[in-house]
Design an enzyme around this catalytic site. Structure first.
Site, PDB file in Angstrom:
ATOM      1  N   HIS A 284       0.817  -1.196  -0.036  1.00 22.70           N
ATOM      2  CA  HIS A 284       0.163   0.109  -0.018  1.00 22.70           C
ATOM      3  C   HIS A 284       0.813   1.262   0.004  1.00 22.70           C
ATOM      4  O   HIS A 284       0.335   2.253  -0.359  1.00 22.70           O
ATOM      5  CB  HIS A 284      -0.917  -0.029   1.242  1.00 22.70           C
ATOM      6  CG  HIS A 284      -0.495   0.263   2.528  1.00 22.70           C
ATOM      7  ND1 HIS A 284      -0.108  -0.668   3.314  1.00 22.70           N
ATOM      8  CD2 HIS A 284       0.030   1.373   2.973  1.00 22.70           C
ATOM      9  CE1 HIS A 284       0.537  -0.080   4.442  1.00 22.70           C
ATOM     10  NE2 HIS A 284       0.606   1.131   4.260  1.00 22.70           N
TER      11      HIS A 284
ATOM     12  N   ASP B 191       0.288  -7.707   1.793  1.00 24.53           N
ATOM     13  CA  ASP B 191       0.656  -6.272   1.721  1.00 24.53           C
ATOM     14  C   ASP B 191       2.237  -6.149   1.707  1.00 24.53           C
ATOM     15  O   ASP B 191       2.931  -5.361   2.511  1.00 24.53           O
ATOM     16  CB  ASP B 191       0.099  -5.692   2.839  1.00 24.53           C
ATOM     17  CG  ASP B 191       0.038  -4.324   2.825  1.00 24.53           C
ATOM     18  OD1 ASP B 191       0.355  -3.840   1.585  1.00 24.53           O
ATOM     19  OD2 ASP B 191      -0.041  -3.381   3.716  1.00 24.53           O
TER      20      ASP B 191
ATOM     21  N   GLY C 202       3.596   6.479   8.214  1.00 22.60           N
ATOM     22  CA  GLY C 202       5.097   6.310   7.952  1.00 22.60           C
ATOM     23  C   GLY C 202       5.735   5.419   8.270  1.00 22.60           C
ATOM     24  O   GLY C 202       6.885   4.989   7.848  1.00 22.60           O
ATOM     25  N   ASN C 203       5.463   4.724   9.459  1.00 24.52           N
ATOM     26  CA  ASN C 203       6.254   3.468   9.840  1.00 24.52           C
ATOM     27  C   ASN C 203       5.917   2.217   8.966  1.00 24.52           C
ATOM     28  O   ASN C 203       6.655   1.322   8.953  1.00 24.52           O
ATOM     29  CB  ASN C 203       5.664   2.963  11.243  1.00 24.52           C
ATOM     30  CG  ASN C 203       6.496   3.705  12.198  1.00 24.52           C
ATOM     31  OD1 ASN C 203       6.155   4.386  13.120  1.00 24.52           O
ATOM     32  ND2 ASN C 203       7.717   3.105  12.422  1.00 24.52           N
ATOM     33  N   SER C 204       4.858   2.286   8.064  1.00 23.52           N
ATOM     34  CA  SER C 204       4.351   1.102   7.064  1.00 23.52           C
ATOM     35  C   SER C 204       5.541   0.690   6.222  1.00 23.52           C
ATOM     36  O   SER C 204       6.290   1.528   5.677  1.00 23.52           O
ATOM     37  CB  SER C 204       3.207   1.325   6.274  1.00 23.52           C
ATOM     38  OG  SER C 204       2.074   1.787   7.006  1.00 23.52           O
TER      39      SER C 204
ATOM     40  N   GLY D 247      -4.860 -28.530   0.097  1.00 22.60           N
ATOM     41  CA  GLY D 247      -6.350 -29.018  -0.464  1.00 22.60           C
ATOM     42  C   GLY D 247      -6.966 -29.233   0.570  1.00 22.60           C
ATOM     43  O   GLY D 247      -7.906 -30.219   0.516  1.00 22.60           O
TER      44      GLY D 247
END
Length: 493
Positions: free
Chosen positions: A129, A158, A233-235, A291
């Site tokens: 993101h 992500d 901002g830490n992402s 499965g």
């Protein structure tokens, strides 16, 4: 006159002498008391054992973590600042249009985040993101600015992998997240609010499904939850242990304000490494499938299924001719271990599987009734074989199993769409011949559903729901497994 002066002088001297006597021998001295506060730990260690009362004896010295300065110093230089750049064009004037002049554009940063240097030759991990929809990606590291190439992404986890043209970068050391335990100290390293190289400390407060009560809309279940402060901002930044080794990629927070509110989440490093290596080598994540569908064993499930223990993971269903079926596993079995590692939650089981690739073999310990067994499961890909898939590989959302239909369906890959000259299509990958509605129709495994009632079919879940709920006459356009186009007609009552 002289006599008066002598009397006055004697009186003054006598007064001074009396005041001095009172100060020294009568009045209580006023002393400022200085109290030094001694921490409880120091106090508990100070008193000899024979002088401690029961309360002091119960005090256990607080075991402080390893020096945070060492962990910060080892990790902070491996974290970069990332800008998501998009091109902005001004509106074209009539004069520009008339003379065919191009409208000048400029780049603006629409978002920012953090990244972690994975290898010294320039591979960088961040969140999907953070760089989503970017025209260009800018990476800043210790006063140097680079243009980054997007290597690949895994939106479901992500995670995105970037590459910059640089050498001898300070790559972070990676630890096994499977060794992380609740209560471990961790540091979150990133660039919140555009602040460079910020470090916050906390503990691991939950792992995986242990925090479902507060997870809300977090997109994955394989995560490490921490109370280390994580802000916008830490992402994409690093979650490291007290050695400064990477144990996760900071990904999300739970907050009503958008700022830190006590809950932060990170994708475990074991999962991250698998994703990064696959994207570097294949440009797509090679996901492994067992499965089978699993469930945590609750007291309600144990009562319903007659289980004597809450330990292990319950097998809810098994895909016919899938990896689990071929290994002899049945619905109702309880998984106890994988490769000798005890498994007590569905999240832990899925974390183990997420680190595997198609073709990998795992030793599974399970129980059926009161008996214990072992078997070897060979993991498969989304297409039901052990091949390594190309860049048009499927996402988990492209595959759907309907218990009511007794069938599994999936979207077509790009190559299959091209081969069949189709825009969309849903392929039937398995049909349960003993149960389920679909076995009553003239459909076979390998058939492609092109349209239903003249409406194009591209979403397998939507197709399954439509077939399950529809009443009346229905037309199903297919390309059968021999390549022949057909229209099947039924009346659902």
């Amino acid at each position: 006159m002289k006599k008066s002066i002598r009397l006055t002088l004697l009186a003054f001297i006598g007064g001074l002498s009396g005041a001095l006597v009172i100060q020294l021998f009568v009045a209580k001295p006023q002393v400022t008391e200085i109290i030094r506060e001694v921490p409880q730990v120091a106090e508990a260690n100070y008193y000899p054992s024979e002088e401690r009362d029961d309360r002091r004896s119960a005090a256990v010295p607080f075991d402080t973590p390893a020096d945070f300065r060492t962990a910060a110093e080892r990790s902070v230089h491996s974290v970069v600042y990332i800008k998501n750049m998009q091109r902005s064009r001004r509106s074209m004037s009539f004069r520009d249009w008339l003379y065919g002049r191009e409208t000048p554009s400029r780049e603006i940063a629409i978002g920012s985040g953090s990244g972690v240097i994975y290898s010294e030759d320039g591979y960088i991990i961040t969140n999907y993101h953070v760089i989503k929809d970017a025209d260009d990606i800018e990476v800043q590291h210790e006063k140097q600015t680079y243009r980054a190439e997007l290597v690949g992404t895994d939106p479901n986890m992500d995670i995105a992998v970037l590459k910059i043209d640089a050498k001898n970068l300070p790559a972070i050391d990676v630890a096994k997240s499977s060794n992380v335990r609740v209560g471990d100290w961790v540091l979150a390293v990133g660039n919140p609010f555009n602040l460079t190289s910020t470090v916050t400390a906390g503990i691991v407060s939950a792992i995986g499904s242990d925090a479902n009560a507060v997870r809300e809309n977090f997109p994955i279940e394989l995560y490490i939850q921490t109370d280390a402060a994580i802000n916008p901002g830490n992402s994409g930044g690093a979650l490291v242990n007290t050695n400064g080794d990477l144990v996760g990629i900071n990904t999300s927070i739970i907050s009503r304000t958008g700022s830190y509110a006590g809950y932060g989440f990170a994708v475990p490093s074991d999962v991250v490494v698998k994703i990064v290596e696959d994207l570097k080598k294949y440009k797509v994540v090679q996901m492994a499938y067992s499965g089978a569908e699993f469930a945590d064993i609750t007291s309600e499930l144990a009562d319903k299924e007659g289980l004597k223990s809450l330990e292990g993971v319950f097998i809810q269903s098994v895909k016919r001719n899938g990896a689990a079926d071929k290994a002899g596993l049945n619905s109702g079995d309880v998984i106890k271990s994988i490769n000798g590692r005890t498994i007590n939650s569905r999240t832990k089981l899925e974390e183990v599987i997420s680190a595997l690739s198609p073709g990998d073999k795992v030793e599974v310990g399970y129980t059926r009734g009161s008996s214990a067994y072992n078997t070897t499961v060979t993991m498969e890909n989304a297409l039901g074989n052990t091949d390594i898939l190309g860049a048009d590989a499927l996402n988990p959302d492209d595959i759907y199993f309907s218990d009511y239909l007794g069938a599994e369906m999936r979207s077509l890959t790009k190559s299959e769409l091209s081969e069949n000259d189709l825009r969309v299509g849903v392929k039937i990958t398995s049909i349960d011949k003993e149960r389920g509605f679909l076995r009553r129709l003239d459909l076979e495994e390998g058939d492609i559903i092109v349209a239903i009632n003249r409406r194009l079919a591209g979403d397998p879940e939507a197709v399954a729901n439509y077939l399950q709920r529809y009443y009346g006459r229905i037309y199903i356009d297919i390309i059968d497994n021999r390549g022949k186009e057909k229209t099947l007609t039924y009346t659902f009552q």
